[in-house]
Write a protein that holds these residues in place. Structure first.
Motif, PDB file in Angstrom:
ATOM      1  N   GLY A 191       0.830  -1.200   0.000  1.00  0.00           N
ATOM      2  CA  GLY A 191       0.000   0.000   0.000  1.00  0.00           C
ATOM      3  C   GLY A 191       0.862   1.246   0.000  1.00  0.00           C
ATOM      4  O   GLY A 191       2.080   1.185  -0.060  1.00  0.00           O
ATOM      5  N   GLY A 192       0.243   2.382   0.073  1.00  0.00           N
ATOM      6  CA  GLY A 192       0.984   3.638   0.134  1.00  0.00           C
ATOM      7  C   GLY A 192       0.857   4.440  -1.133  1.00  0.00           C
ATOM      8  O   GLY A 192       0.015   4.150  -1.981  1.00  0.00           O
ATOM      9  N   PRO A 193       1.688   5.451  -1.296  1.00  0.00           N
ATOM     10  CA  PRO A 193       1.576   6.316  -2.466  1.00  0.00           C
ATOM     11  C   PRO A 193       1.921   5.574  -3.751  1.00  0.00           C
ATOM     12  O   PRO A 193       2.673   4.604  -3.734  1.00  0.00           O
ATOM     13  N   LEU A 194       1.355   6.034  -4.847  1.00  0.00           N
ATOM     14  CA  LEU A 194       1.636   5.457  -6.159  1.00  0.00           C
ATOM     15  C   LEU A 194       2.917   6.077  -6.705  1.00  0.00           C
ATOM     16  O   LEU A 194       3.005   7.299  -6.872  1.00  0.00           O
ATOM     17  N   VAL A 195       3.912   5.256  -6.969  1.00  0.00           N
ATOM     18  CA  VAL A 195       5.151   5.713  -7.597  1.00  0.00           C
ATOM     19  C   VAL A 195       4.907   5.743  -9.098  1.00  0.00           C
ATOM     20  O   VAL A 195       4.440   4.763  -9.679  1.00  0.00           O
ATOM     21  N   VAL A 196       5.213   6.880  -9.737  1.00  0.00           N
ATOM     22  CA  VAL A 196       4.950   7.061 -11.158  1.00  0.00           C
ATOM     23  C   VAL A 196       6.261   7.328 -11.885  1.00  0.00           C
ATOM     24  O   VAL A 196       7.004   8.249 -11.529  1.00  0.00           O
ATOM     25  N   LEU A 197       6.556   6.522 -12.909  1.00  0.00           N
ATOM     26  CA  LEU A 197       7.733   6.690 -13.750  1.00  0.00           C
ATOM     27  C   LEU A 197       7.305   7.352 -15.052  1.00  0.00           C
ATOM     28  O   LEU A 197       6.116   7.354 -15.384  1.00  0.00           O
ATOM     29  N   TYR A 198       8.263   7.860 -15.817  1.00  0.00           N
ATOM     30  CA  TYR A 198       7.966   8.488 -17.102  1.00  0.00           C
ATOM     31  C   TYR A 198       8.585   7.667 -18.229  1.00  0.00           C
ATOM     32  O   TYR A 198       9.665   7.102 -18.066  1.00  0.00           O
ATOM     33  N   SER A 199       7.914   7.620 -19.364  1.00  0.00           N
ATOM     34  CA  SER A 199       8.459   6.973 -20.557  1.00  0.00           C
ATOM     35  C   SER A 199       8.025   7.736 -21.793  1.00  0.00           C
ATOM     36  O   SER A 199       6.855   8.090 -21.929  1.00  0.00           O
ATOM     37  N   SER A 200       8.946   7.957 -22.703  1.00  0.00           N
ATOM     38  CA  SER A 200       8.595   8.587 -23.978  1.00  0.00           C
ATOM     39  C   SER A 200       8.086   7.546 -24.978  1.00  0.00           C
ATOM     40  O   SER A 200       7.606   7.900 -26.043  1.00  0.00           O
ATOM     41  N   ARG A 201       8.192   6.263 -24.629  1.00  0.00           N
ATOM     42  CA  ARG A 201       7.741   5.159 -25.491  1.00  0.00           C
ATOM     43  C   ARG A 201       6.833   4.248 -24.661  1.00  0.00           C
ATOM     44  O   ARG A 201       7.235   3.159 -24.253  1.00  0.00           O
ATOM     45  N   LEU A 202       5.623   4.698 -24.407  1.00  0.00           N
ATOM     46  CA  LEU A 202       4.735   4.050 -23.458  1.00  0.00           C
ATOM     47  C   LEU A 202       4.403   2.601 -23.830  1.00  0.00           C
ATOM     48  O   LEU A 202       4.465   1.712 -22.993  1.00  0.00           O
ATOM     49  N   GLU A 203       4.049   2.343 -25.081  1.00  0.00           N
ATOM     50  CA  GLU A 203       3.713   0.984 -25.496  1.00  0.00           C
ATOM     51  C   GLU A 203       4.901   0.046 -25.331  1.00  0.00           C
ATOM     52  O   GLU A 203       4.752  -1.081 -24.845  1.00  0.00           O
ATOM     53  N   ALA A 204       6.078   0.494 -25.734  1.00  0.00           N
ATOM     54  CA  ALA A 204       7.281  -0.337 -25.598  1.00  0.00           C
ATOM     55  C   ALA A 204       7.595  -0.612 -24.130  1.00  0.00           C
ATOM     56  O   ALA A 204       7.991  -1.725 -23.769  1.00  0.00           O
ATOM     57  N   THR A 205       7.395   0.384 -23.275  1.00  0.00           N
ATOM     58  CA  THR A 205       7.645   0.189 -21.849  1.00  0.00           C
ATOM     59  C   THR A 205       6.637  -0.782 -21.251  1.00  0.00           C
ATOM     60  O   THR A 205       7.001  -1.648 -20.450  1.00  0.00           O
ATOM     61  N   GLN A 206       5.385  -0.682 -21.646  1.00  0.00           N
ATOM     62  CA  GLN A 206       4.379  -1.633 -21.158  1.00  0.00           C
ATOM     63  C   GLN A 206       4.766  -3.056 -21.560  1.00  0.00           C
ATOM     64  O   GLN A 206       4.672  -3.989 -20.755  1.00  0.00           O
ATOM     65  N   ASP A 207       5.245  -3.225 -22.794  1.00  0.00           N
ATOM     66  CA  ASP A 207       5.688  -4.547 -23.252  1.00  0.00           C
ATOM     67  C   ASP A 207       6.887  -5.042 -22.437  1.00  0.00           C
ATOM     68  O   ASP A 207       6.951  -6.218 -22.075  1.00  0.00           O
ATOM     69  N   LYS A 208       7.840  -4.153 -22.135  1.00  0.00           N
ATOM     70  CA  LYS A 208       9.009  -4.548 -21.343  1.00  0.00           C
ATOM     71  C   LYS A 208       8.610  -4.959 -19.935  1.00  0.00           C
ATOM     72  O   LYS A 208       9.146  -5.918 -19.383  1.00  0.00           O
ATOM     73  N   VAL A 209       7.685  -4.221 -19.339  1.00  0.00           N
ATOM     74  CA  VAL A 209       7.208  -4.555 -17.991  1.00  0.00           C
ATOM     75  C   VAL A 209       6.592  -5.949 -17.987  1.00  0.00           C
ATOM     76  O   VAL A 209       6.894  -6.780 -17.127  1.00  0.00           O
TER      77      VAL A 209
END
Length: 114
Positions: A60-78
């Motif tokens: 639980g706790g705060p949501l940590v938010v990262l940034y990506s200039s290539r959102l689809e590619a980052t979602q695939d990597k995750v």
């Protein structure tokens, strides 16, 4: 520049430091410095934090938010690195983002302006 009143460090209690390192290294390219078997520092190139087995996992706790200039590619990597996508890419005021859970169960988000 002063670091007063700014986020300086983030610490995650994890069940398995090696698994956390493998996931964040594969998904985001983070680097690591071990401080014994119960603590490891990570760096994303700008901010540092730690993984520890010295505390119980509490996702639980705060949501940590990262940034990506290539959102689809980052979602695939995750997903390829073993994360589970909890909210696929969606629009929000200011951009788009997705949310995921890491192997320890922490929910984080990644956003992009485009």
């Amino acid at each position: 520049m002063s670091n007063d009143d700014r986020i300086d460090y983030i610490e995650f209690a994890v069940a398995d430091i090696a698994a956390a390192k493998a996931f964040y290294g594969a998904a985001f390219g983070w680097t690591f410095k071990d401080y014994g078997p119960e603590y490891c520092e990570f760096s994303d190139g700008r901010l540092t934090g730690g993984f520890t087995t010295l505390a119980p996992v509490s996702t639980g706790g705060p949501l940590v938010v990262l940034y990506s200039s290539r959102l689809e590619a980052t979602q695939d990597k995750v997903a390829s690195a073993g994360g589970s996508i909890s909210k696929p890419i969606f629009d929000f005021p200011g951009g788009r983002r997705f949310q995921f859970r890491d192997p320890s169960g922490y929910e984080l988000a990644v956003w992009s302006r485009d």
